[in-house]
Design a protein around this motif. Structure first.
Motif, mmCIF file in Angstrom:
data_model
loop_
_atom_site.group_PDB
_atom_site.id
_atom_site.type_symbol
_atom_site.label_atom_id
_atom_site.label_comp_id
_atom_site.label_asym_id
_atom_site.label_seq_id
_atom_site.Cartn_x
_atom_site.Cartn_y
_atom_site.Cartn_z
ATOM 1 N N LEU A 247 0.813 -1.213 0.000
ATOM 2 C CA LEU A 247 0.000 0.000 0.000
ATOM 3 C C LEU A 247 0.848 1.265 0.000
ATOM 4 O O LEU A 247 0.302 2.368 0.011
ATOM 5 N N LEU A 248 2.164 1.112 -0.027
ATOM 6 C CA LEU A 248 3.015 2.298 -0.062
ATOM 7 C C LEU A 248 2.740 3.173 -1.282
ATOM 8 O O LEU A 248 2.730 4.411 -1.167
ATOM 9 N N PRO A 249 2.472 2.591 -2.487
ATOM 10 C CA PRO A 249 2.120 3.451 -3.622
ATOM 11 C C PRO A 249 0.882 4.312 -3.381
ATOM 12 O O PRO A 249 0.748 5.382 -3.982
ATOM 13 N N LEU A 250 -0.011 3.850 -2.495
ATOM 14 C CA LEU A 250 -1.197 4.654 -2.170
ATOM 15 C C LEU A 250 -0.781 5.950 -1.474
ATOM 16 O O LEU A 250 -1.295 7.036 -1.803
ATOM 17 N N PHE A 251 0.143 5.858 -0.524
ATOM 18 C CA PHE A 251 0.642 7.060 0.150
ATOM 19 C C PHE A 251 1.388 7.971 -0.831
ATOM 20 O O PHE A 251 1.245 9.196 -0.777
ATOM 21 N N GLN A 252 2.165 7.363 -1.726
ATOM 22 C CA GLN A 252 2.937 8.157 -2.682
ATOM 23 C C GLN A 252 2.016 8.899 -3.648
ATOM 24 O O GLN A 252 2.213 10.089 -3.928
ATOM 25 N N GLU A 253 1.004 8.208 -4.147
ATOM 26 C CA GLU A 253 0.073 8.841 -5.087
ATOM 27 C C GLU A 253 -0.774 9.897 -4.374
ATOM 28 O O GLU A 253 -1.083 10.951 -4.955
ATOM 29 N N ALA A 254 -1.151 9.621 -3.121
ATOM 30 C CA ALA A 254 -1.931 10.599 -2.355
ATOM 31 C C ALA A 254 -1.138 11.884 -2.160
ATOM 32 O O ALA A 254 -1.684 12.985 -2.247
ATOM 33 N N ARG A 255 0.157 11.745 -1.921
ATOM 34 C CA ARG A 255 0.992 12.942 -1.761
ATOM 35 C C ARG A 255 1.059 13.744 -3.051
ATOM 36 O O ARG A 255 0.973 14.985 -3.044
ATOM 37 N N LYS A 256 1.200 13.043 -4.180
ATOM 38 C CA LYS A 256 1.243 13.730 -5.477
ATOM 39 C C LYS A 256 -0.050 14.503 -5.732
ATOM 40 O O LYS A 256 -0.033 15.599 -6.300
ATOM 41 N N ARG A 257 -1.163 13.917 -5.307
ATOM 42 C CA ARG A 257 -2.466 14.538 -5.571
ATOM 43 C C ARG A 257 -2.885 15.488 -4.450
ATOM 44 O O ARG A 257 -3.985 16.037 -4.484
ATOM 45 N N ASP A 258 -2.036 15.646 -3.451
ATOM 46 C CA ASP A 258 -2.331 16.506 -2.296
ATOM 47 C C ASP A 258 -3.601 16.049 -1.569
ATOM 48 O O ASP A 258 -4.449 16.851 -1.185
ATOM 49 N N VAL A 259 -3.704 14.734 -1.404
ATOM 50 C CA VAL A 259 -4.805 14.132 -0.645
ATOM 51 C C VAL A 259 -4.243 13.678 0.708
ATOM 52 O O VAL A 259 -3.462 12.723 0.754
ATOM 53 N N PRO A 260 -4.574 14.350 1.800
ATOM 54 C CA PRO A 260 -4.023 13.950 3.101
ATOM 55 C C PRO A 260 -4.535 12.585 3.530
ATOM 56 O O PRO A 260 -5.704 12.250 3.322
ATOM 57 N N VAL A 261 -3.630 11.791 4.117
ATOM 58 C CA VAL A 261 -3.975 10.468 4.627
ATOM 59 C C VAL A 261 -3.750 10.460 6.140
ATOM 60 O O VAL A 261 -2.632 10.690 6.601
ATOM 61 N N VAL A 262 -4.816 10.209 6.904
ATOM 62 C CA VAL A 262 -4.744 10.124 8.362
ATOM 63 C C VAL A 262 -4.781 8.650 8.741
ATOM 64 O O VAL A 262 -5.694 7.915 8.342
ATOM 65 N N VAL A 263 -3.795 8.210 9.509
ATOM 66 C CA VAL A 263 -3.691 6.802 9.880
ATOM 67 C C VAL A 263 -4.176 6.613 11.320
ATOM 68 O O VAL A 263 -3.710 7.293 12.240
ATOM 69 N N VAL A 264 -5.149 5.719 11.496
ATOM 70 C CA VAL A 264 -5.623 5.332 12.823
ATOM 71 C C VAL A 264 -5.491 3.817 12.951
ATOM 72 O O VAL A 264 -5.163 3.125 11.978
ATOM 73 N N ALA A 288 2.096 11.066 5.569
ATOM 74 C CA ALA A 288 0.946 10.571 6.327
ATOM 75 C C ALA A 288 0.837 11.296 7.661
ATOM 76 O O ALA A 288 1.845 11.697 8.262
ATOM 77 N N LEU A 289 -0.390 11.461 8.155
ATOM 78 C CA LEU A 289 -0.651 12.129 9.421
ATOM 79 C C LEU A 289 -1.083 11.101 10.452
ATOM 80 O O LEU A 289 -1.871 10.199 10.153
ATOM 81 N N SER A 290 -0.591 11.234 11.668
ATOM 82 C CA SER A 290 -0.941 10.302 12.731
ATOM 83 C C SER A 290 -2.250 10.713 13.385
ATOM 84 O O SER A 290 -2.410 11.850 13.829
ATOM 85 N N GLY A 291 -3.175 9.753 13.465
ATOM 86 C CA GLY A 291 -4.424 9.985 14.177
ATOM 87 C C GLY A 291 -4.353 9.636 15.639
ATOM 88 O O GLY A 291 -5.370 9.719 16.339
ATOM 89 N N GLY A 292 -3.153 9.244 16.127
ATOM 90 C CA GLY A 292 -3.004 8.909 17.538
ATOM 91 C C GLY A 292 -3.987 7.834 17.952
ATOM 92 O O GLY A 292 -4.128 6.806 17.291
ATOM 93 N N ASP A 293 -4.692 8.080 19.054
ATOM 94 C CA ASP A 293 -5.673 7.100 19.519
ATOM 95 C C ASP A 293 -7.109 7.553 19.233
ATOM 96 O O ASP A 293 -8.049 7.143 19.914
ATOM 97 N N MET A 294 -7.289 8.384 18.209
ATOM 98 C CA MET A 294 -8.641 8.756 17.802
ATOM 99 C C MET A 294 -9.418 7.543 17.305
ATOM 100 O O MET A 294 -8.842 6.638 16.689
ATOM 101 N N THR A 295 -10.723 7.541 17.545
ATOM 102 C CA THR A 295 -11.573 6.531 16.925
ATOM 103 C C THR A 295 -11.668 6.831 15.430
ATOM 104 O O THR A 295 -11.495 7.979 15.005
#
Length: 347
Positions: A247-264, A288-295
């Motif tokens: 799934l690393l290409p998903l993060f790479q493509e999201a960055r190119k498209r300026d689509v933020p990805v929050v990981v929980v 990628a952005l960390s969602g910490g312990d958010m639901t």
């Protein structure tokens, strides 16, 4: 008497029917006055029908309207109770918590597993406890269910057919309503009571699972403004390119498209730490952005609001990764060990 605003949005609590027929929305206010007359001994309650929907129909546009209505009406009351279906109750409570910063009075969301008109209903006690919590509880958006008061943006629905349907895995209870009712102080929000009702709904919640074809979420990216990724454990996901499902290409493509990805995390307790494992560190490198312990529900709604109000990536990142209304555990400051400390420990 103290004044409470009671807004009915729908859900099982106000429905009629049941086995063998399907549950359906019903005339809630008439049933409320006949089945729960003692409610009106606690406070002067003003009843309003906001909507009468199954909660699966609740949408961001309705959250915005509900928040605006509460912002306008709450100054006239000592607190508010919102009755709601249980399926999306945690989403709505999370949304209201972000949309009503500086909240000066309690807003308590409640529902039930059985309709109010049934003999063995849990709706009656949930309503009484919710009104009491709106009178005595902390000034924040909370969920009252099965004699417990939870922070709204920290709560998950965990059961379908039991009365203790909700849990708050990473946040202590705000109140317990047993023989005695005890409440925690809760949040003391800074700043004036405001309305931030804008949301960007073009987001997606993706749960990682074994066998997930990366081509599927990659095909979604052109249609998205933001993505919340429910990863394994501390933020892990398939990242080995030799196995064909990285799934690393998903993060790479999201960055190119300026689509933020929050990981929980898919785990109920604790949260993600993207520095702990190789895949998390690779996601961090791709923005990628960390969602910490958010639901997941809180992270999704927070991302919706962040995209609506923050126009640059740095501002959005600060908003997502900083606790706003108690939705995530604040990270302790980093401790830098000095050479002196190391030498004493060595001795």
């Amino acid at each position: 008497m103290p004044r409470i605003l009671l807004l009915h949005t729908g859900g099982t609590l106000g429905m009629a029917g049941g086995r063998p027929s399907a549950l359906r929305p019903a005339a809630f206010f008439k049933t409320l006055k006949s089945r729960c007359p003692e409610l009106f001994r606690l406070a002067d309650i003003e009843l309003e029908l906001f909507s009468n929907l199954d909660s699966s129909e609740m949408q961001p546009e309705l959250w915005s309207r509900l928040a605006a209505h509460l912002h306008r009406r709450l100054p006239e009351f000592d607190g508010a109770v919102v009755t709601h279906g249980t399926d999306t109750l945690a989403y709505t409570a999370s949304a209201l918590s972000f949309m009503l910063p500086g909240l000066p009075k309690p807003v308590v969301v409640t529902g039930s597993q059985r309709p109010l008109g049934e003999i063995r209903t849990d709706a009656r006690l949930n309503l009484i406890d919710a009104v009491l919590s709106a009178l005595q509880g902390p000034p924040e958006v909370s969920i009252c269910f099965d004699s417990h008061l939870y922070r709204g943006n920290r709560t998950r629905k965990v059961k379908v057919s039991e009365y203790d349907a909700f849990e708050s895995p990473n946040c202590p209870l705000l109140g317990t309503l047993g023989v005695d009712a005890t409440f925690a102080p809760g949040l003391r929000q800074k700043g004036p009571f405001r309305l931030r009702e804008k949301l960007e709904p073009r987001v997606f919640l993706l749960k990682v699972f074994p066998g997930l074809d990366p081509a599927l979420p990659l095909a979604l990216l052109p249609h998205l403004r933001g993505l919340v990724l429910e990863a394994y454990g501390a933020g892990n996901y398939p990242s080995d390119p030799s196995l064909g499902r990285s799934l690393l290409p998903l993060f790479q493509e999201a960055r190119k498209r300026d689509v933020p990805v929050v990981v929980v995390s898919q785990a109920y307790r604790n949260g993600v730490d993207l520095t702990l494992y190789e895949s998390g560190a690779a996601a961090l490198q791709e923005g990628a952005l960390s969602g910490g312990d958010m639901t997941p529900s809180a992270a999704l709604v927070k991302l919706m609001q962040g995209l609506a109000y923050h126009r640059n990536r740095e501002s959005l990142a600060r908003f997502i990764e900083t606790p706003i209304v108690g939705e995530m555990t604040e990270r302790p400051p980093a401790v830098v060990e000095t050479p002196a400390k190391k030498s004493r420990r060595a001795r």
